[in-house]
Design a protein around this motif. Structure first.
Motif, PDB file in Angstrom:
ATOM      1  N   PRO A   1       1.567   0.456  -8.378  1.00 50.37           N
ATOM      2  CA  PRO A   1       0.899   1.017  -7.198  1.00 50.37           C
ATOM      3  C   PRO A   1       0.634  -0.006  -6.100  1.00 50.37           C
ATOM      4  O   PRO A   1       0.173  -1.107  -6.356  1.00 50.37           O
ATOM      5  CB  PRO A   1      -0.405   1.582  -7.759  1.00 50.37           C
ATOM      6  CG  PRO A   1      -0.598   0.934  -9.070  1.00 50.37           C
ATOM      7  CD  PRO A   1       0.738   0.520  -9.568  1.00 50.37           C
TER       8      PRO A   1
ATOM      9  N   SER B   1       2.907   5.600  -8.725  1.00 53.03           N
ATOM     10  CA  SER B   1       3.956   4.651  -9.087  1.00 53.03           C
ATOM     11  C   SER B   1       3.456   3.786 -10.230  1.00 53.03           C
ATOM     12  O   SER B   1       2.249   3.549 -10.357  1.00 53.03           O
ATOM     13  CB  SER B   1       4.307   3.767  -7.886  1.00 53.03           C
ATOM     14  OG  SER B   1       5.198   2.745  -8.271  1.00 53.03           O
TER      15      SER B   1
ATOM     16  N   ASP C   1      -0.568   5.433  -5.548  1.00 53.60           N
ATOM     17  CA  ASP C   1       0.313   4.461  -4.904  1.00 53.60           C
ATOM     18  C   ASP C   1       0.091   4.484  -3.397  1.00 53.60           C
ATOM     19  O   ASP C   1      -0.204   3.480  -2.789  1.00 53.60           O
ATOM     20  CB  ASP C   1       1.775   4.759  -5.223  1.00 53.60           C
ATOM     21  CG  ASP C   1       2.710   3.786  -4.542  1.00 53.60           C
ATOM     22  OD1 ASP C   1       2.626   2.584  -4.837  1.00 53.60           O
ATOM     23  OD2 ASP C   1       3.510   4.230  -3.696  1.00 53.60           O
TER      24      ASP C   1
END
Length: 160
Positions: free
Chosen positions: A142, A139, A123
């Protein structure tokens, strides 16, 4: 790895008898597992587990209370060290959901580590200097942002 991600900080070591270092939200735990699988396993496979040194991982709500009293560069609203934890009003602490950690590969300059991290599903990456730990986050959505921090701790786009 979850235990290490939750207990590796110097602040936790200093106040461990007063801090619950673990996530309260199951989404945080899952994000930490995803960070481990998507980022940390490939890093240790590439550079060797014996060279991998985790310097900062998950920031629980309890740890956050102690960080607020010490000089800390953690920015809870942006960094994903606090993962998916929620405050007393039920809101996420961070506007960027996911999980983050800081680490070094002993004997390897950070620019080389970042070169490999760029091939992974990250991310954000923060570069603090060639001999300093690297910050990386994971994440489910990202952003693929790379930041370099000056000596004054000012972020700018990574230039290498």
């Amino acid at each position: 790895m979850l235990e290490e991600l939750c207990t590796c900080s110097n602040t936790y070591s200093k106040y461990s008898h007063l801090i619950n270092p673990y996530p309260e939200n199951s989404e945080s735990e899952q994000a930490l597992i995803n960070l481990h699988q998507s980022i940390l396993i490939p890093i240790t496979n590439k550079f060797g587990a014996e060279k991998f040194k985790l310097t900062y991982g998950f920031c629980s709500k309890h740890l956050l209370k102690f960080l607020n009293h010490e000089k800390s560069r953690i920015c809870v609203k942006v960094d994903q060290h606090i993962a998916h934890e929620r405050n007393s009003k039920g809101n996420y602490y961070s506007k960027n959901l996911g999980a983050a950690c800081d680490f070094q590969i002993v004997g390897v300059v950070s620019t080389k580590v970042i070169g490999f991290l760029r091939t992974l599903d990250f991310d954000s990456i923060y570069y603090y200097g060639k001999d300093r730990p690297v910050h990386v986050s994971w994440s489910s959505t990202p952003r693929r942002k790379l930041w370099e921090f000056t000596e004054q701790n000012t972020p700018r786009p990574y230039s290498n």
